[in-house]
Scaffold this active site. Structure first.
Site, PDB file in Angstrom:
ATOM      1  N   SER A 176       0.842  -1.202   0.000  1.00 49.88           N
ATOM      2  CA  SER A 176       0.000   0.000   0.000  1.00 49.88           C
ATOM      3  C   SER A 176       0.873   1.247   0.000  1.00 49.88           C
ATOM      4  O   SER A 176       2.063   1.185  -0.321  1.00 49.88           O
ATOM      5  CB  SER A 176      -0.933  -0.020   1.210  1.00 49.88           C
ATOM      6  OG  SER A 176      -1.896   1.003   1.104  1.00 49.88           O
ATOM      7  N   ASN A 177       0.306   2.405   0.330  1.00 50.57           N
ATOM      8  CA  ASN A 177       1.064   3.656   0.389  1.00 50.57           C
ATOM      9  C   ASN A 177       0.481   4.546   1.478  1.00 50.57           C
ATOM     10  O   ASN A 177      -0.467   4.174   2.155  1.00 50.57           O
ATOM     11  CB  ASN A 177       1.056   4.341  -0.984  1.00 50.57           C
ATOM     12  CG  ASN A 177      -0.351   4.611  -1.451  1.00 50.57           C
ATOM     13  OD1 ASN A 177      -1.084   5.370  -0.840  1.00 50.57           O
ATOM     14  ND2 ASN A 177      -0.752   3.943  -2.526  1.00 50.57           N
ATOM     15  N   ARG A 178       1.059   5.733   1.631  1.00 52.14           N
ATOM     16  CA  ARG A 178       0.720   6.580   2.780  1.00 52.14           C
ATOM     17  C   ARG A 178      -0.536   7.434   2.583  1.00 52.14           C
ATOM     18  O   ARG A 178      -0.884   8.228   3.450  1.00 52.14           O
ATOM     19  CB  ARG A 178       1.876   7.544   3.064  1.00 52.14           C
ATOM     20  CG  ARG A 178       3.129   6.892   3.563  1.00 52.14           C
ATOM     21  CD  ARG A 178       4.213   7.955   3.627  1.00 52.14           C
ATOM     22  NE  ARG A 178       5.500   7.425   3.982  1.00 52.14           N
ATOM     23  CZ  ARG A 178       5.952   7.317   5.227  1.00 52.14           C
ATOM     24  NH1 ARG A 178       5.199   7.696   6.236  1.00 52.14           N
ATOM     25  NH2 ARG A 178       7.151   6.836   5.463  1.00 52.14           N
TER      26      ARG A 178
END
Ligand SMILES: Cc1cc2nc3c(=O)[nH]c(=O)nc-3n(C[C@H](O)[C@H](O)[C@H](O)COP(=O)(O)O)c2cc1C
Length: 415
Positions: free
Chosen positions: A219-221
């Site tokens: 995933s990412n932030r």
């Protein structure tokens, strides 16, 4: 109702008008609130009314119910068909106006009371709050009232008046409620433009979760904060908005013009967005979609001792924004976001061309910058060489800027 109401240059499609909650408190000026309700309706607003207990001594619910054709609420304790009325109303309205606002109601609001329907709804809302005080000069000038007003202003409330003139006591001075027409004009001013009325808006937001095994993800932030703000603002500006939202702890506000579909993976995001897409949609892609997903999600948790654990085979995800762009018709608009860590504008222009966007919003991101609810700075670049910079500003303000740019590009293309 299927008429078009036009007032002061603002156009509202009936049934798509802004929802205004009119709070009336215990002042002799309460009778003027009937005229306020009528003028708000005439301007295209859907009006609901809350009376304080004090107001009940001056006016009756029946008068307002007859005019607004909606039930008037006074008490906070009780549910309405299973709904918690003050919470539902707090999230559904576009603006709350208290006119007249008594000294007592200002004090209760400043202190954060929630002991009647009006104060509980105001405490629960995120909608703009406008207060039109009405009281004797002595009450208005009393330091207690001055303090209460200052506290409410510091929290974002807008105070309308009061003016000077004849007071109910027979004296004259400051404390007279502004005239209904003046109050209503300020309400429509505060509601802002309704330039997305009748438009289908599709917003993607948040990260995606690409499963590696039942417990791990790629995933990412991204938190989805920007997209949520844009979707809510577009709904308030009259749009019929579908928000396709990846996993986030943030909760979008409820609004009758805003439908939220929660998804996890890029493939789910594309499917949900395609289902909501119309040929003439305004598509605003704020989502941080994973470019890749694990080639095969393991059915069981991957163990450290597994020889495959150190090797992550990836498969490319579809480009959600570009795919949606290919399905838009002439009347559609494709708006992308470019979160870049370097050479922001050059990369953003490259992305604009590659994805066939009409407009791209570029911002610089880093490990502690650009994500979540903090301030952000953006540049809008369109496909005919237009450039506009904005910020640093809150994401709420950036959302309005983005929609202004979308409206501008839309107008540019249609004529
Ligand atoms: C005839 C009359 C007129 C009043 N007018 C006002 C007024 O204009 N402004 C005000 O702040 N209070 C006024 N009051 C006092 C309020 O009605 C009182 O403080 C009440 O508790 C307010 O209740 P609420 O907060 O539930 O509205 C008036 C009282 C009376 C008896």
């Amino acid at each position: 109702m299927d008429f078009l109401a036009v007032e002061r240059g603002l156009v509202y499609l009936a049934n798509m008008g802004p929802r205004v909650l009119l709070g009336v408190s215990g002042s002799i000026a309460a009778y003027k609130a009937v005229e306020i309700a009528r003028l708000l309706q005439k301007g295209g607003a859907e009006v609901e009314v809350c009376l304080t207990r004090g107001a009940l001594a001056f006016v009756t619910p029946l008068t307002f119910e007859a005019i607004t054709r909606a039930p008037v609420r006074t008490e906070v304790l009780g549910t309405d068909g299973g709904e918690i009325a003050h919470v539902e109303q707090a999230h559904a309205v576009d603006l709350i106006l208290v006119a007249p606002a008594s000294a007592n109601v200002l004090a209760r609001l400043a202190a954060g009371f929630a002991d009647d329907a009006l104060t509980a709804t105001i405490l629960a809302t995120r909608a703009p709050l406008l207060l039109a005080p009405a009281m004797e000069t002595g009450m208005w000038e009393n330091p207690a009232t001055t303090d209460n007003v200052a506290r409410l202003v510091a929290r974002g409330a807008q105070i309308l008046g009061p003016g000077e003139g004849a007071l109910a006591s027979g004296r004259s001075g400051r404390g007279r409620m502004l005239e209904p027409a003046e109050i209503v004009e300020q309400v429509f001013g505060a509601l802002g433009p309704r330039d997305f009325a009748g438009r289908e808006v599709l917003v993607t937001a948040g990260p995606t979760w690409e499963p590696l095994d039942p417990v791990r993800i790629l995933s990412n932030r991204s938190t989805g904060a920007m997209g949520i703000e844009i979707a809510a603002a577009a709904a308030r500006r009259g749009g019929q908005v579908n928000l396709v939202l990846g996993p986030t702890h943030l909760v979008p506000p409820s609004h009758p013009g805003l439908k939220v579909v929660r998804v996890e993976t890029a493939l789910q995001m594309l499917a949900a967005a395609e289902a909501a897409l119309r040929k003439n949609s305004v598509v605003i892609g704020t989502a941080a979609v994973s470019d890749f997903r694990p080639a095969a999600a393991r059915p069981q948790k991957l163990k450290r001792s597994d020889p495959a654990a150190a090797q992550l085979a990836l498969a490319e995800n579809p480009d959600v924004l570009a795919t949606l762009g290919t399905k838009l018709g002439e009347g559609g608009l494709l708006v992308g976001f470019a979160a870049e860590t370097e050479d922001v504008e050059a990369h953003a222009l490259g992305k604009l061309k590659k994805k066939g966007c009409h407009l791209i919003i570029a911002n610089q991101v880093g490990s502690a910058q650009g994500f979540g609810p903090g301030e952000t700075k953006v540049v809008a670049l369109d496909d005919v060489g237009g450039r506009a910079a904005f910020g640093p500003a809150s994401k709420t303000k950036v959302a309005q800027f983005v929609l202004d740019q979308v409206a501008r590009v839309g107008k540019q293309r249609s004529g």
